[in-house]
Scaffold this motif. Structure first.
Motif, PDB file in Angstrom:
ATOM      1  N   UNK A  63      10.348  20.716  -8.700  1.00  0.00           N
ATOM      2  CA  UNK A  63       9.288  20.409  -7.735  1.00  0.00           C
ATOM      3  C   UNK A  63       8.493  21.672  -7.417  1.00  0.00           C
ATOM      4  N   UNK A  64       9.200  22.786  -7.294  1.00  0.00           N
ATOM      5  CA  UNK A  64       8.559  24.062  -6.991  1.00  0.00           C
ATOM      6  C   UNK A  64       7.532  24.418  -8.085  1.00  0.00           C
ATOM      7  N   UNK A 124      11.689  12.442 -11.000  1.00  0.00           N
ATOM      8  CA  UNK A 124      10.740  11.424 -11.450  1.00  0.00           C
ATOM      9  C   UNK A 124      10.764  11.160 -12.953  1.00  0.00           C
ATOM     10  N   UNK A 125      11.232  12.149 -13.736  1.00  0.00           N
ATOM     11  CA  UNK A 125      11.145  11.988 -15.192  1.00  0.00           C
ATOM     12  C   UNK A 125      12.353  11.321 -15.816  1.00  0.00           C
ATOM     13  N   UNK A 155       9.426   7.750 -12.274  1.00  0.00           N
ATOM     14  CA  UNK A 155       8.234   8.204 -11.539  1.00  0.00           C
ATOM     15  C   UNK A 155       7.005   7.388 -11.944  1.00  0.00           C
ATOM     16  N   UNK A 156       6.899   7.092 -13.244  1.00  0.00           N
ATOM     17  CA  UNK A 156       5.804   6.252 -13.740  1.00  0.00           C
ATOM     18  C   UNK A 156       5.923   4.835 -13.199  1.00  0.00           C
ATOM     19  N   UNK A 157       7.149   4.352 -13.117  1.00  0.00           N
ATOM     20  CA  UNK A 157       7.373   3.006 -12.578  1.00  0.00           C
ATOM     21  C   UNK A 157       6.907   2.922 -11.124  1.00  0.00           C
ATOM     22  N   UNK A 158       7.254   3.949 -10.358  1.00  0.00           N
ATOM     23  CA  UNK A 158       6.866   3.948  -8.947  1.00  0.00           C
ATOM     24  C   UNK A 158       5.354   4.146  -8.833  1.00  0.00           C
ATOM     25  N   UNK A 216      -3.092  10.112  -6.024  1.00  0.00           N
ATOM     26  CA  UNK A 216      -2.931  10.663  -4.665  1.00  0.00           C
ATOM     27  C   UNK A 216      -1.929  11.808  -4.596  1.00  0.00           C
ATOM     28  N   UNK A 217      -1.134  11.981  -5.614  1.00  0.00           N
ATOM     29  CA  UNK A 217      -0.125  13.030  -5.606  1.00  0.00           C
ATOM     30  C   UNK A 217       0.749  12.875  -6.832  1.00  0.00           C
ATOM     31  N   UNK A 218       1.583  13.900  -7.078  1.00  0.00           N
ATOM     32  CA  UNK A 218       2.529  13.813  -8.191  1.00  0.00           C
ATOM     33  C   UNK A 218       3.894  13.497  -7.593  1.00  0.00           C
ATOM     34  N   UNK A 219       4.439  12.353  -7.972  1.00  0.00           N
ATOM     35  CA  UNK A 219       5.768  11.966  -7.499  1.00  0.00           C
ATOM     36  C   UNK A 219       6.785  12.806  -8.267  1.00  0.00           C
ATOM     37  N   UNK A 220       7.618  13.554  -7.528  1.00  0.00           N
ATOM     38  CA  UNK A 220       8.576  14.428  -8.207  1.00  0.00           C
ATOM     39  C   UNK A 220      10.014  13.914  -8.114  1.00  0.00           C
TER      40      UNK A 220
END
Ligand code: FAD
Ligand code: 2HG
Ligand code: ZN
Length: 476
Positions: A63-64, A124-125, A155-158, A216-220
């Motif tokens: 995430x960092x 997410x991956x 993450x793609x699913x969400x 809107x953002x990157x889900x991590x």
């Protein structure tokens, strides 16, 4: 280059410079990819219908790292296209021009699993199928299942709010996702990764990101509420003479199978023809105009078997079904499911496919297919209908030997008008991506679209996250 009809002009984002690459290489040593051969598959969507021209693929692990990348890109005005498994069907997952591709492929760790509550927290991956296998070893399952499970990321699913084959039983991700961690456009990390079933402290922000398609953002990371693995699973594959009988079968099985019903899917005889022709999969029952896959999942094989037997007897006696076969053993269950799951793959062998994923009142579902067939006449190679009939979700697919502008003009806006005419949705589960964004007004009032624009402007003021996607052109 994308066709002008599909994409607007390139917006005035910066272009990647050698200094930018030096920064990326410092943050992601060995994981900043610029080799055109390695970039090729990330620039093209699953359907091979859109090709971007990105020259940089970033593969963060933490995430960092994502936060450092976004903070930098935002200050430099560099556009980003987040990519999971690249199985999306509306060309949302690939760049339109030279957007930097940010892949979650190396963010694939399970962070925790609570075997009492069944709550999974992971990066997410993680590939959906790997999560399923991880959980099955622990007597749990994922609440969603898709034909693309071997490649798509959670993450793609969400990000797409994927539906799939188990939604009928376990509901949508808006119910089963309990928390998300998201990196915002300017690099801030939003930690909403709670693992609580109940939490009414203010607005539930996670819902903004579920289905936001990377805009809107990157889900991590995500936390998901997982059901127990059912002890007994049965699958039946049935044939019906008319769609009316298929609906009667649905009604009957909802009543007679009740709480053990876990899927009710359908395909038409055109789908079966494509499975036979292109994938050499044969029909396990006699030829019928419509086929249904029904799955039951429960905790007592004898009880489930009895219920299923009674349902099948009643359906036969009432002449709702013409033929059928039952599977209780794993390999046959998989074989019956593949008849439904592999239709999308069979279609790719037909040439070019125009895909529509619509929500309709369940009793109107097949009328759309027959109306479209009549409307197109011999202009289309095939017009097929299948999908999640139990959820009121039709997958209408129209094929032609190659891309065909005249055929497209005959399909659209006809299909969208038809859908809006019965208060349906022009995207039940695949999202809007690049292909459908400009048709959003068929399913959402202009006030709602304007508010979406305000939210986008607040969270991503420079518009660097997945530009040209989801929201209509005239908003941005
Ligand atoms: P991608 O295709 O890589 O990306 C999809 C979108 O999500 C893009 O806009 C991307 O920018 C965004 N995104 C990806 N990861 C992130 C992230 N971490 N943070 C923010 N944004 C992100 N869909 C269904 O709903 N139901 C089905 O039954 C179904 N079956 C399918 C069967 C087949 C054979 C295929 C090829 C596709 C199917 N799909 C289905 C469509 C697709 O698999 C889903 O949309 C899936 O959820 C996409 O996941 P992905 O990891 O491949 O995402
Ligand atoms: C499915 O349910 C997928 O099989 C894909 O959502 C549908 O390819 C399609 O149209
Ligand atoms: Zn689907």
């Amino acid at each position: 280059e994308p066709s002008p009809a599909a994409a607007p002009e390139r917006r005035s984002f910066s272009r990647v410079t050698p200094e930018d690459l030096a920064f990326f290489r410092k943050v992601l040593p060995g994981r900043t990819i610029t080799d055109p051969d390695l970039l090729e598959s990330s620039n093209v969507d699953w359907l091979r219908s859109v090709r971007g021209s990105s020259e940089v693929l970033l593969r963060p692990q933490t995430t960092e790292e994502v936060s450092q990348i976004l903070s930098y890109c935002n200050s430099r005005n560099l556009a980003i296209n987040t990519q999971g498994g690249n199985t999306g069907l509306v060309s949302g997952s690939v760049p339109v021009y030279d957007e930097i591709i940010l892949s979650t492929a190396l963010m694939n760790n399970v962070l925790s699993f609570d075997s009492i509550s069944g709550i999974l927290t992971c990066q997410a991956g993680c590939v959906l199928e790997n999560l399923s296998l991880y959980l099955e070893d622990r007597d749990y399952i994922m609440p969603l299942d898709l034909g693309s499970k071997g490649s798509c990321h959670i993450g793609g699913n969400v990000a797409t709010n994927a539906g799939g084959l188990r939604l009928l039983r376990y509901g949508s991700l808006h119910g089963t996702v309990l928390g998300v961690e998201v990196v915002l456009a300017d690099g801030r990390v939003l930690d909403c990764l709670t693992t609580l079933r109940k939490d009414n402290t203010g607005y539930d922000l996670k819902h903004l990101f579920i289905g936001s398609e990377g805009t809107l953002g990157v889900i991590t990371a995500v936390s998901v509420l997982c059901p127990r693995k059912p002890k007994s699973v049965n699958v039946v594959f049935l044939g019906c003479e008319t769609f009316e009988q298929l609906l009667q079968t649905f009604q009957l099985c909802r009543g007679m199978l009740g709480e053990i019903l876990s899927a009710f899917e359908f395909l038409d005889s055109e789908c079966m023809r494509l499975l036979n022709t292109h994938l050499k999969i044969s029909n396990p029952i006699s030829d019928c105009p419509f086929y249904v896959v029904i799955e039951t999942s429960g905790s007592d094989a004898t009880h489930d078997g009895e219920k299923l037997h009674n349902f099948l007897e009643e359906a036969m006696t009432s002449s709702f079904i013409a033929d059928g076969t039952v599977a209780t053993e794993d390999s046959k269950i998989k074989a019956l499911w593949s008849l439904r799951e592999r239709v999308t793959e069979a279609l790719t062998h037909e040439g070019y496919t125009y895909k529509y994923d619509v929500s309709l009142p369940v009793d109107r579902i097949y009328q759309m297919v027959t109306d479209m067939r009549e409307h197109l006449g011999d202009r289309a190679k095939s017009v097929v209908g299948y999908g999640h009939v139990g959820d009121g979700n039709l997958h209408l697919n129209i094929t032609s030997p190659a891309k065909d502008a005249a055929l497209l003009a005959a399909i659209e806006p006809f299909v969208y008008e038809w859908t809006a005419g019965c208060q349906g949705s022009i995207s039940a589960e695949h999202g809007l991506g690049l292909k459908k964004r400009n048709y959003i007004y068929y399913s959402k009032p202009s006030q709602a679209v304007a508010l979406m624009g305000n939210i986008k402007a607040m969270l991503d003021p420079k518009g660097i996250l997945n530009p040209y996607k989801t929201l209509p052109d005239n908003l941005q």
